[in-house]
Write an enzyme that holds these catalytic residues in place. Structure first.
Site, short mmCIF file in Angstrom:
data_model
loop_
_atom_site.label_atom_id
_atom_site.label_comp_id
_atom_site.label_asym_id
_atom_site.label_seq_id
_atom_site.Cartn_x
_atom_site.Cartn_y
_atom_site.Cartn_z
N HIS A 90 0.62 -1.24 -0.06
CA HIS A 90 0.00 0.01 -0.03
C HIS A 90 0.70 1.34 0.17
CE1 HIS A 90 -3.88 -2.01 0.96
NE2 HIS A 90 -3.07 -2.94 1.40
N ASN A 163 -10.22 -3.11 2.57
CA ASN A 163 -9.94 -2.91 1.26
C ASN A 163 -11.25 -2.54 0.37
OD1 ASN A 163 -7.28 -3.34 1.24
ND2 ASN A 163 -7.50 -5.54 0.87
N TYR A 377 0.75 -4.53 11.79
CA TYR A 377 0.63 -2.98 11.75
C TYR A 377 1.73 -2.21 12.57
CZ TYR A 377 -2.78 -4.20 8.12
OH TYR A 377 -3.15 -4.61 6.87
FE1 HDD Z 1 -2.47 -4.99 5.25
C1 HDD Z 1 -1.03 -1.95 5.13
C2 HDD Z 1 -5.66 -3.83 4.29
C3 HDD Z 1 -3.85 -8.14 5.47
C4 HDD Z 1 0.26 -6.09 6.88
N1 HDD Z 1 -3.21 -3.17 4.74
C5 HDD Z 1 -2.38 -2.05 4.58
C6 HDD Z 1 -3.13 -0.87 4.30
C7 HDD Z 1 -4.31 -1.33 4.03
C8 HDD Z 1 -4.22 -2.72 4.32
C9 HDD Z 1 -5.58 -0.66 3.46
C10 HDD Z 1 -2.67 0.37 4.15
C11 HDD Z 1 -2.84 1.40 5.31
C12 HDD Z 1 -2.51 2.74 5.09
O1 HDD Z 1 -3.02 3.44 4.13
O2 HDD Z 1 -1.57 3.25 5.69
N2 HDD Z 1 -4.28 -5.87 4.78
C13 HDD Z 1 -5.48 -5.05 4.44
C14 HDD Z 1 -6.56 -5.95 4.46
C15 HDD Z 1 -6.17 -7.27 4.86
C16 HDD Z 1 -4.60 -6.95 5.05
C17 HDD Z 1 -7.85 -5.43 4.14
C18 HDD Z 1 -6.66 -8.49 5.00
C19 HDD Z 1 -7.72 -8.44 5.98
N3 HDD Z 1 -1.85 -6.83 5.99
C20 HDD Z 1 -2.67 -8.05 6.06
C21 HDD Z 1 -2.11 -9.00 6.60
C22 HDD Z 1 -0.80 -8.58 7.09
C23 HDD Z 1 -0.77 -7.14 6.74
C24 HDD Z 1 -2.45 -10.22 6.80
C25 HDD Z 1 0.44 -9.15 7.64
C26 HDD Z 1 0.55 -10.43 8.27
N4 HDD Z 1 -0.68 -4.26 5.70
C27 HDD Z 1 0.42 -4.99 6.35
C28 HDD Z 1 1.45 -3.83 6.75
C29 HDD Z 1 0.95 -2.69 6.17
C30 HDD Z 1 -0.40 -2.72 5.76
C31 HDD Z 1 2.77 -4.55 6.49
C32 HDD Z 1 2.03 -1.94 5.51
C33 HDD Z 1 1.97 -0.39 5.82
C34 HDD Z 1 1.25 -0.59 7.20
O3 HDD Z 1 0.86 -1.80 7.42
O4 HDD Z 1 1.00 0.62 7.89
O5 HDD Z 1 1.60 -3.73 8.18
#
Ligand code: HDD
Length: 714
Positions: A90, A163, A377
């Site tokens: 993202h 999402n 997160y």
């Molecule tokens: Fe995630 C970012 C949505 C599963 C690990 N995720 C991130 C963002 C969104 C989502 C919208 C952007 C947030 C922003 O604008 O700063 N992610 C989802 C959805 C998931 C999902 C709807 C399923 C239900 N994500 C998911 C899993 C993991 C992550 C299973 C890790 C095990 N996601 C992350 C992250 C991020 C992230 C690596 C990257 C930047 C952040 O968190 O702040 O932690």
């Protein structure tokens, strides 16, 4: 008015936004740069006024640079460290401020103030994003979209990090790094950027049965949205609401856009990727700054704790939706986005959404994805934002008046507060930052029964993978089903590994046999016999499940309209049409042969924002070709002008062709410029044809704009 948009809006004034408590707090952290007077001197980071910021200190006029130059070092060193790691997923996104107003209380199921208080406008910050692309990726690439929303409530920050698709690819977050590695550029080749159309991604999907449902969404039109103002949002994971008695209720969160859900055509998306890689960001900012604020309804699906097991699927499995026909969505409040960010880095880049951020009255379910997300997160922000104190960054702070800094957490990199008080609890000083009871508004995690053997396993119902994929497919319109075949053909057509293609055809067969056959025909693959005779539930009739169906609402509202007005156009008509569209809440751009003035048939003047060369029809939702004199018609004979009309028609745009333009258009697209006697216009295949229109009555133009949009609904 910023000049980063295509143009300054005609007739629409920038709408200054009311203050709210979060914006007030951000204002205290905002440093206005004075443009003149005493304060306008450049100061070093240690506060001194610089005597020269353009030429550094040398030993002799032409001699070597002196490292002792504090101004050069201050400036260059800060620059050297400007970049922080982009989000691991993202990375590309845009954000805006707004507020939430509840209209229907959920007091029977939660004591969260944000879901029970009908009076307070809760400040919000929302970030839309694409998943795989890096921070500079083109925004119209086919991508799942992030919809992360933060409520700055009086009880703390509450984040729904969702999402635009209600399900996810995997069931257990431990697989997330593999999913993302497979989707991101190949480590050796470093490509492709912002795409799932490659072997690694479809390899992973074809080997992960649980991904089939989400894959059917990722291949559908929702992955190429027309605008962030027109996407749905889903919390995806199941959360829990808790009421004053400690009763737990499962909940799924939904955001529904007031403008309806709307996607681009693939051809448009491809072209826009080159014509305007910032298309979605620009769109969001342009409309908010024009005072045309996007709005969403917040919805909840509620399941009593005792009903947890009554479904054919597991409520904790995020590859499944709760079909609306089983649990209707209750719409409870409205979110309005009404202010763009002041600084992309300070706000969009530094906002740290965390699924773990909940407020009293809201709790987590045991969804295994949610638990890994709660870890991930928070964890990722520590390296992304340079340490544990990221919550002290202004955009991440809870509202200080309601949620003052009060705890014994101390130190760490870049602490931004000076804590004045005890750093341990309990203490002898009498000002203990102690725990709050439920009655005092404390976070409440009521007891519920967990248990069983410690094991690495999932609930039994997690192992059914296909029913809902079929349900989703069945609920698509014929046009959407056809697009699904084209998209699958494109995506797998970019794969070279035959095994990947064959395994995906097998997956598709589990979704729908005809769908699989139609895709497989484009690869010369024989899909064999159907896998199951009676697979998946069918939806009856026309898309009864609104969450699944596209519900394309084309409204003449919140749209970008191109009014084609090269020299010789009918000025009165142009002004009337412009007024009609503006009154409905649209932005109207004038297209001519030169940037600057364009002249009506009697010499009247209008300013153009684009020429046929500086833009293409793809940028707009709708095109109006005015009536005009011979000179006007001569311009329309240019190949480029014709291309605008033909291309817009091919992209299903709402078009209006008026007066002499009707005859011109009837030679380019399949419409006739003959209309019934006594009629002002006819609507043919999404095109408003008005060959005899001389009436400048505004209401007629209003009707005309609606006519085109009604006809364009499919
Ligand atoms: Fe995630 C970012 C949505 C599963 C690990 N995720 C991130 C963002 C969104 C989502 C919208 C952007 C947030 C922003 O604008 O700063 N992610 C989802 C959805 C998931 C999902 C709807 C399923 C239900 N994500 C998911 C899993 C993991 C992550 C299973 C890790 C095990 N996601 C992350 C992250 C991020 C992230 C690596 C990257 C930047 C952040 O968190 O702040 O932690």
């Amino acid at each position: 008015m910023s000049s980063f948009f295509f143009f300054n809006y005609q007739g629409i004034n920038y709408n200054p936004v009311q203050q709210n408590s979060k914006l007030e707090q951000l204002a205290t952290a905002t440093r206005d740069i004075p443009t003149e007077g005493e304060g306008s001197f450049h100061r070093t980071t240690f506060g001194a006024k610089a005597d020269n910021v353009e030429v550094g200190m040398k030993a002799g006029r032409r001699g070597p640079y002196l490292l002792s130059d504090p101004i050069m070092r201050d400036k260059v060193s800060h620059f050297d460290h400007e970049r922080i790691p982009e989000r691991v997923v993202h990375a590309r996104g845009d954000a805006a401020h707004g507020f939430f107003k509840l209209h229907t209380s959920l007091e029977d199921v939660t004591h969260a103030k944000v879901l029970t208080d009908l009076e307070t406008e809760v400040p919000m910050f929302v970030r839309f994003s694409s998943v795989l692309g890096s921070a500079g990726a083109a925004e119209t690439a086919r991508e799942v979209r992030g919809f992360a929303s933060r409520f700055y409530t009086e009880e703390g920050n509450w984040d729904i990090v969702g999402n635009n698709i209600p399900v996810f690819f995997i069931q257990d977050g431990i697989k997330f790094p593999d999913l993302i590695h497979a989707g991101k550029p190949d480590p050796k080749a470093g490509l492709p950027q912002a795409q799932t159309a490659h072997d690694n991604f479809w390899d992973f999907i074809s080997l992960s049965e649980e991904s089939t449902h989400m894959a059917s969404w990722a291949l559908s039109d929702v992955t190429i949205p027309r605008s962030y103002r027109m996407i749905q949002g889903f919390g995806v994971n199941t959360f829990v609401l808790v009421n004053g008695e400690g009763k737990r209720t499962f909940v799924k969160f939904h955001w529904k856009p007031h403008l309806g859900k709307h996607s681009l055509c693939w051809d448009e998306a491809l072209k826009l990727g080159g014509q305007d890689p910032d298309y979605l960001r620009r769109d969001l900012q342009m409309f908010i700054d024009a005072g045309i604020f996007p709005k969403w309804e917040l919805g909840v699906q509620l399941v009593a704790e005792e009903d947890e097991d009554k479904f054919s699927f597991d409520l904790l499995d995020c590859t499944k939706i709760i079909p609306e026909e089983e649990v209707p969505i209750k719409w409870v409040g409205t979110m309005t986005l009404n202010r763009t960010v002041t600084d992309q880095f300070a706000e969009n880049e530094q906002v740290a959404f965390c699924t773990q951020n909940i407020v009293p009255g809201i709790d987590y379910s045991d969804d295994p994805m949610l638990h890994t997300r709660n870890f991930s997160y928070f964890d990722t922000q520590i390296s992304r934002l340079g340490g544990i104190n990221f919550s002290q960054i202004p955009i991440n702070q809870p509202i200080p008046q309601a949620c003052p800094f009060l705890n014994t957490l101390r130190d760490g990199y870049s602490s931004k507060v000076i804590p004045n008080g005890p750093n341990y609890y309990p203490n002898r000083f009498g000002n203990n930052p102690g725990p709050a009871s439920v009655a005092q508004g404390g976070l409440h995690h009521p007891p519920y029964k967990v248990g069983g053997l410690r094991q690495r396993e999932l609930g039994e119902k997690f192992y059914e993978y296909y029913d809902q994929a079929t349900l989703h497919y069945n609920s698509l319109s014929d046009a959407e089903k056809a697009n699904l075949v084209y998209t699958a053909t494109f995506e797998l057509g970019r794969c070279d590994d035959r095994g990947v293609q064959e395994r995906m055809m097998d997956r598709f067969k589990h979704i729908d046999y005809d769908f699989a056959k139609n895709v497989a025909a484009n690869f010369g693959i024989d899909v064999g016999e159907p896998v199951r005779q009676n697979h998946g539930r069918k939806t009856d009739g026309e898309n009864p499940i609104s969450m699944l169906s596209k519900h394309n609402i084309f409204k003449a509202e919140g749209r970008l309209i191109a009014m084609v007005a090269p020299d010789g156009f009918d000025y009165q008509q142009a002004i009337a049409i412009q007024k009609a569209f503006l009154a409905l809440g649209n932005i109207v751009a004038v297209i001519g042969t030169r940037k600057g003035p364009t002249y009506g048939k009697n010499g009247e003047q209008l300013d153009t924002q684009f020429t046929f060369e500086s833009a293409r029809s793809t940028l707009f939702d709708s095109l109006v070709f005015l009536d005009g004199n011979d000179q006007y018609q001569k311009t329309l004979q240019l190949g480029r002008a014709k291309h605008w009309c033909i291309e817009a028609y091919a992209h299903f745009k709402a078009l209006a062709v008026i007066g002499s333009s009707a005859e011109w258009a009837s030679k380019l697209i399949p419409i006739t410029n003959k209309i019934d006697d006594g009629k002002s216009f006819s609507v043919q295949d999404g095109v408003v044809v008005a060959p005899n229109l001389t009436n400048q009555d505004t209401s007629l133009f209003e009707k005309l704009t609606h006519g085109a949009y009604d006809a364009a609904t499919f």
